[in-house]
Motif scaffolding. Structure first.
Motif, PDB file in Angstrom:
ATOM      1  N   ARG A 291      -3.088   0.007  -3.970  1.00  0.00           N
ATOM      2  CA  ARG A 291      -2.834  -1.284  -3.339  1.00  0.00           C
ATOM      3  C   ARG A 291      -2.401  -2.343  -4.651  1.00  0.00           C
ATOM      4  O   ARG A 291      -3.369  -2.482  -5.357  1.00  0.00           O
TER       5      ARG A 291
ATOM      6  N   ARG B  11      -4.282  -7.093 -10.085  1.00  0.00           N
ATOM      7  CA  ARG B  11      -3.934  -7.051  -8.750  1.00  0.00           C
ATOM      8  C   ARG B  11      -4.067  -5.786  -8.037  1.00  0.00           C
ATOM      9  O   ARG B  11      -3.850  -5.791  -6.846  1.00  0.00           O
ATOM     10  N   ALA B  12      -3.963  -4.689  -9.053  1.00  0.00           N
ATOM     11  CA  ALA B  12      -3.950  -3.284  -8.495  1.00  0.00           C
ATOM     12  C   ALA B  12      -5.121  -2.782  -8.237  1.00  0.00           C
ATOM     13  O   ALA B  12      -6.117  -2.940  -9.122  1.00  0.00           O
ATOM     14  N   SER B  13      -5.460  -1.912  -7.399  1.00  0.00           N
ATOM     15  CA  SER B  13      -6.521  -1.093  -7.038  1.00  0.00           C
ATOM     16  C   SER B  13      -6.382   0.487  -6.483  1.00  0.00           C
ATOM     17  O   SER B  13      -5.242   0.365  -5.721  1.00  0.00           O
ATOM     18  N   PHE B  14      -7.034   1.325  -7.074  1.00  0.00           N
ATOM     19  CA  PHE B  14      -6.943   2.819  -6.309  1.00  0.00           C
ATOM     20  C   PHE B  14      -7.948   2.934  -5.350  1.00  0.00           C
ATOM     21  O   PHE B  14      -9.186   2.930  -5.719  1.00  0.00           O
ATOM     22  N   LEU B  15      -7.621   3.266  -4.181  1.00  0.00           N
ATOM     23  CA  LEU B  15      -8.460   3.525  -3.229  1.00  0.00           C
ATOM     24  C   LEU B  15      -8.331   4.911  -2.648  1.00  0.00           C
ATOM     25  O   LEU B  15      -7.198   5.580  -2.947  1.00  0.00           O
TER      26      LEU B  15
ATOM     27  N   THR C  18      -1.983  -6.424  -4.466  1.00  0.00           N
ATOM     28  CA  THR C  18      -2.059  -7.645  -3.896  1.00  0.00           C
ATOM     29  C   THR C  18      -1.126  -8.664  -4.255  1.00  0.00           C
ATOM     30  O   THR C  18      -0.810  -8.764  -5.455  1.00  0.00           O
TER      31      THR C  18
ATOM     32  N   SER D 275      -8.159   7.671  -5.210  1.00  0.00           N
ATOM     33  CA  SER D 275      -6.918   7.493  -5.921  1.00  0.00           C
ATOM     34  C   SER D 275      -5.787   7.915  -5.115  1.00  0.00           C
ATOM     35  O   SER D 275      -4.902   7.967  -5.823  1.00  0.00           O
TER      36      SER D 275
ATOM     37  N   SER E 246      -2.826  -4.894 -13.697  1.00  0.00           N
ATOM     38  CA  SER E 246      -4.214  -4.363 -13.602  1.00  0.00           C
ATOM     39  C   SER E 246      -5.168  -5.592 -12.674  1.00  0.00           C
ATOM     40  O   SER E 246      -6.065  -5.115 -12.393  1.00  0.00           O
TER      41      SER E 246
ATOM     42  N   GLU F 106       0.895  -1.210   0.147  1.00  0.00           N
ATOM     43  CA  GLU F 106      -0.093  -0.072  -0.146  1.00  0.00           C
ATOM     44  C   GLU F 106       1.047   1.054   0.007  1.00  0.00           C
ATOM     45  O   GLU F 106       1.576   1.291   1.003  1.00  0.00           O
TER      46      GLU F 106
END
Length: 1119
Positions: free
Chosen positions: A264, A253-257, A266, A260, A251, A227
């Motif tokens: 993160r 495994r990645a996420s924008f929290l 994983t 943005s 794309s 993170e």
């Protein structure tokens, strides 16, 4: 392992022993397993503490602290050991700690006064707990505070304002901390914030609040969650974006929290290391921050140690290979003790990550532990080394029956145990071998494609040095289940009935079950739905019955299914139906994105009164062929999803077309692009061949891979070769962008094993199979020997030879070539051959050569032979030049093919009673024949003439001539050579013929004029007087043709009456009667009126064999 537990319950620490592998369950001499525990490296005496118990027949530890005992006394590092007479196994360490939820320290927080537009941070600073608490912000009413791009909570729990507004003023900003293990929530003192606007702050470009420096670093372990966050101050509120230097953010495994602000990732892998950049920008400018990510790794197994069974005197190894960052160190233990402290065993040695056993003895059994550790963790694995002598035993149940569907693979098990490890052999009538079978290391027999002929009894035999054991199993191959008549699309008016048929075929020995589904669920519980053995009937259809109906035919081994759509319409007058192409599909969506496949779904367009029969799915590869669409697959018109198999290293875009009876729809809009990752090639080049173009080279060729088959960048071909049966090691070279490679300096025509393997930047393709090729051929070095020629007749001879030595061929012998006037080819296994179509009376020269793929070798010695004389051909021409009542002048030409020395001619003539031959003697005008089979010279033969005298004027003659080589004589007639007299060249004859032709023309004109005027002429008068001439009786001496008879025509003096009763008249050459009675009149080449009497009437033809010919007619037969 870290175990966090509540202080109000019993603590249970499990420890169980497991006999891993069948070999441990076979030799169960050890029945008592003793468990023991250590805490912080010291033996834990369970008997001294009544709060610590161990469960019977188990090593599970029970710590009972419910009576008010302090949990801190039992915290520590625990480890379990299981011991019996064969060794000791050790568990991983277990860290036992109590969960804590400490109180917030009391503090007095002063109100915060801030200017409108400034940035602001509200600190939370929660107390440290085990595990760390979950942070959130609420007000006095326990309502979560709203967050946005401007206001957000950081990972550490602080609340950040990029810029503050008057509505941010409030007195109840409260930070809460929830401790999940203790189920408690702690809160911080409320924070009061007041926003003033007396001195507004100007707009400004972004500045990072977190992180504060321009470059930061982060360390994350492989497999964990990474993170990273960036929170910026700015007015207006900055927007945050993320990029990775020289790569792409994963794309999947990645996420924008957090709007943005947080990235993160994983399941982190080594590929995720690198530089990440977060960028904050508004219309006043932008700022970026670089985060350098390092991915370390706790140890993880590459090859964990495995149990080992050895017979006395055998050798074996145990490997323990682990990876990590930094590289883990390997430490060996025996029965829980460091191996250096264990009893010395001369049969055991340690070499890094490998334990080597040689010449083991009974009693050397033990449990070995491998510990791989680095600063981030460790791995511990037990491996049991069992030394015993055991005859083989087959553990698979006897007479097991395996059933499989035809054309599917079959797996027949043969699980065995023995020491030494037994070898497995399979039998079915005889020992099984060949490419049709796969023999697995665990003893399983695999049949690639099962056929009915594979059914039957199979025997597996397990054998070692002590004994053997066998077991019988049976295989039954069944027919597949197939739906022969699937349900069809139906459009039904409301309140009508509808029937879906579903006829299937299955193996007679299997029990089928037919199941119907509606929209992939069970059928409605309604009596209107009636299921029969092969159909579904729905009565009184309603709108709710519309949907997709599926019939499934199940057996115990397989199934088949088919679907059809039901559309319910109102019972309205049927308008004129207009059929059109279907509408384009819409709403393309990609799901289940994995490396080699993707799920594509879409919404069908309008059918336009024609059911959609199928959907065509196409793809575009933007990386290799941008703008070109390829057909990928087709699915039935009843489906709207497709599972697509993909290739690596392709940038896919998909589109869908629908097809009905009118045609294809317009393509759908393309889907979003999906890029598959590169990988090593899945296949190798095909059509690999080896051949030589010169006597000292080998040319290796292959069919190159397409860009889609390359699977990644940097495609190359590893070309490998070695001389078959001579060289042990392969010679190899890597090439790119070619489809052939030339190996120079090879021996002449020797076999080579050739392989071509594809590889790219991500690794090699599968191991290729070897093909056999031959280096180049050279010309044969020897000529056939002992060449002999046997002349069979004047046009046929036989040639014989001895074969060339095999070592002199220097290639693949393709045959023998006999060089004569033309080439004759004979197969390589021949040593003789016939030579037809020779010229008689000729001299030939002959040579024989052997030839291979390179060409011909040296020629044999020249052999000469002669052909004997043959029969000559007929004279080139033969005719009668002049004639009178008692003589003929004959003319003929020499034969075209003499086929020997010409000695004379035989002349034959025939009367109505007999054939009379006579022979012309050897003509002085004929020179000796030239014996040259290939000469076309003019031999100097003049035209020959013969006069036949003393012919009876009252006889008819037919004559013919032949050529002969041997002379003969006849006394029946004489012949002489005389000069030629050609009547056609006489002036009086030409004048006479012209007058006759003119007279005939005048008569024809007069007859034509009279007939057109309708008047009578003598012919007509005779018809009137005598009636129809066809029915008039004919007198015996009347040979005229009806009304055309001529009184002046008299029989030739001395002629005889033919047996047919027709009197043939003979007269002068210009007789019109004879012209009318004859057939076609022809002139000779010099214009003479020859052959005018050669024709016969219809009546004559029936008596040709007995007709007496006049000399004139005899002449005509010669022409």
């Amino acid at each position: 392992f870290l175990k966090k537990i509540s202080p109000i319950k019993k603590w249970l620490v499990s420890c169980k022993s497991a006999h891993t592998g069948d070999e441990m369950s076979v030799k169960m001499k050890f029945t008592c397993v003793i468990f023991s525990w250590t805490r912080n490296g010291t033996h834990l005496d369970i008997d001294k503490d009544p709060k610590v118990l161990m469960k019977p027949r188990s090593g599970t530890l029970v710590l009972d602290i419910s009576g008010g005992q302090r949990a801190e006394e039992y915290e520590g590092v625990y480890q379990c050991s299981a011991h019996n007479e064969l060794g000791t196994a050790v568990s991983n360490s277990i860290i036992l700690r109590q969960s804590r939820s400490p109180l917030w320290s009391k503090e007095r927080i002063s109100p915060i006064i801030a200017q409108k537009g400034q940035s602001l941070i509200l600190r939370c600073r929660p107390p440290a707990g085990l595990p760390p608490p979950i942070i959130f912000w609420m007000d006095n009413n326990f309502q979560r505070l709203p967050q946005s791009r401007r206001v957000s909570q950081a990972l550490n729990g602080d609340l950040f304002f990029s810029n503050i507004l008057p509505e941010d003023s409030r007195s109840d900003y409260i930070c809460y901390a929830r401790f999940p293990h203790t189920q408690t929530i702690q809160q911080k003192q409320p924070i009061s914030v007041l926003i003033v606007s007396d001195n507004p702050v100007d707009e400004r470009e972004p500045v990072f609040m977190v992180p504060s420096e321009s470059v930061s670093s982060a360390v994350v372990l492989r497999g964990e969650i990474l993170e990273m966050e960036c929170i910026a101050d700015g007015l207006p509120t900055p927007a945050i974006s993320w990029v990775k230097h020289n790569s792409e953010i994963p794309s999947g495994r990645a996420s924008f929290l957090n709007f943005s602000k947080t990235l993160r990732i994983t399941d982190v892998s080594e590929a995720d290391a690198g530089e990440y950049r977060c960028i904050a920008n508004n219309h006043h400018g932008s700022v970026h921050h670089t985060i350098r990510v390092t991915v370390n790794a706790a140890p993880y197994w590459i090859s964990a140690p495995r149990n080992l069974v050895l017979a006395p005197g055998e050798m074996g190894i145990i490997t323990c290979r682990a990876a990590g960052r930094p590289k883990p160190s390997i430490r060996w233990l025996m029965n829980g003790l460091p191996i250096e402290n264990a009893p010395r065993d001369p049969s055991r040695s340690v070499e890094g990550d490998t334990l080597i056993f040689s010449e083991v003895q009974t009693g050397s059994s033990a449990v070995y532990q491998c510990n791989a550790s680095n600063e981030y963790g460790y791995l511990l694995s037990n491996a049991f080394v069992n030394v015993l002598a055991e005859p083989p035993r087959v553990l698979t149940l006897p007479n097991t029956v395996y059933q499989v569907i035809m054309n599917k693979p079959a797996l027949l098990e043969c699980v065995t145990f023995g020491s030494p490890a037994p070898t497995i052999t399979w039998f079915k009538d005889s020992m099984l071998e060949g490419n049709a079978y796969v023999f697995h290391e665990n003893g399983t027999l695999e049949i690639h494609m099962s056929h009915p002929s594979n059914s039957g009894k199979y025997t597996c035999v397990a054998r070692n040095s002590l004994s053997l054991s066998e077991n019988h199993v049976y295989l039954q191959v069944k027919e597949p289940t197939r739906i022969l008549r699937p349900p069809e699309y139906r459009v039904v008016q409301r309140n009508r009935d509808v029937v879906f048929e579903c006829k299937a075929k299955h193996d007679p020995s299997l029990v089928p079950t037919m199941t119907w589904l509606k929209d992939d669920g069970e059928l409605p519980d309604d009596e209107r739905f009636r299921v029969d053995s092969d159909s579904l009937t729905i009565t009184d259809v309603t709108e709710s019955d519309a949907g997709r109906y599926t019939c499934i035919m199940n057996t115990t081994l397989d199934q088949d299914s088919a679907s059809a759509q039901l559309t319910v319409v109102e019972a309205l007058p049927t308008p004129a139906v207009i059929y059109e192409q279907p509408g384009a599909p819409t709403d393309l969506e990609l799901t289940d994105l994995v490396a080699r496949s993707v799920q594509l779904t879409w919404t069908p367009g309008e059918e336009h009164n024609s059911r959609i029969k199928k959907f065509l799915i196409q793809y575009e590869d933007a990386l290799h062929q941008s703008g070109v669409w390829h057909n990928l697959t087709e699915v039935p018109g009843t489906k709207t999803t497709a599972h697509l198999k993909l290739s690596p290293y392709v940038h896919y875009s998909f589109r869908v077309l629908a097809l009905n009876n009118v045609g294809f729809s317009r393509p759908s809009m393309p889907s979003r692009q999906y890029r598959t990752s590169p990988a090593a090639p899945d296949e190798n080049p095909t059509e690999v061949k080896g051949h030589g173009t010169e006597h000292n080279n080998l040319v290796i060729t292959w069919k190159p891979l397409t860009p889609q088959q390359a699977n990644g960048p940097g495609l190359e071909y590893k070309v490998m070769w070695r001389q078959q049966g001579i060289e042990t090691y392969w010679t190899s070279v890597s090439v790119a962008n070619v489809s052939k490679f030339v190996v120079s300096g090879t021996p002449t025509f020797v076999p080579y094993e050739v392989m071509v393997q594809a590889l790219n930047d991500y690794g090699p393709g599968p191991k290729p199979g070897a093909v056999i090729g031959y280096s180049g051929e050279d010309f044969p070095s020897a000529a056939p020997g002992d060449v002999r020629v046997l002349v069979l007749n004047s046009t046929l001879a036989e040639v014989r030879w001895s074969p060339v030595p095999l070592e002199s061929v220097r290639g693949r012998l393709q045959g023998y070539k006999v060089q004569l006037s033309s080439h004759h080819i004979f197969s390589p296994n021949k040593t003789s051959g016939k030579l037809p179509d020779l010229l008689p009376y000729s001299i030939y020269s002959l040579r024989v050569t052997a030839f291979n793929g390179r060409g011909e070798g040296p020629t044999s010695a020249t052999q000469r032979f002669e052909t004997p004389e043959g029969v000559p051909s007929a004279p080139s021409f033969f005719k009668v030049s002049t004639f009178d009542l008692d003589s003929l002048m004959l003319e003929w030409g020499p034969p075209y093919e003499r086929n020997g020395r010409l000695t004379g001619y035989t002349f034959k003539y025939q009367t109505g009673e007999e054939t009379c031959p006579f022979t012309l003697g050897t003509l002085t005008a004929l020179p000796a024949n030239k014996r040259d089979a290939h000469s076309n010279d003019d031999l100097g033969f003049p035209q020959a003439y013969a006069t036949s005298q003393n012919l009876s004027p009252s006889r008819l003659f037919k004559a013919e001539e032949s050529t002969h080589v041997s002379c003969s004589s006849s006394s029946s007639s004489s012949a002489m050579v005389s000069p030629q007299v050609d009547i056609a060249t006489q002036g009086w004859f030409i004048g006479l013929m012209s007058a006759i032709a003119l007279l005939i023309l005048i008569l024809l004109i007069i007859c034509f004029i009279k007939r057109n005027k309708g008047g009578k002429y003598p012919v007509k008068e005779k018809e009137d007087a005598h009636g129809d001439p066809e029915i008039q009786p004919m007198k015996e001496d009347d040979i005229t043709f009806g009304e055309y008879s001529d009184e002046d025509h008299k029989p030739l003096k001395g002629s005889r009456t033919p047996s047919g009763g027709t009197d043939k008249r003979d007269g002068s050459d210009d007789s019109l009667v004879d012209c009318g009675d004859s057939g076609d009149t022809e002139f000779s080449e010099d214009g003479s009126f020859i052959g005018q009497y050669s024709g016969k009437s219809d009546r004559d033809t029936t008596h040709d064999s007995s007709e007496l010919l006049s000399p004139v007619n005899a002449m005509n037969s010669f022409v």
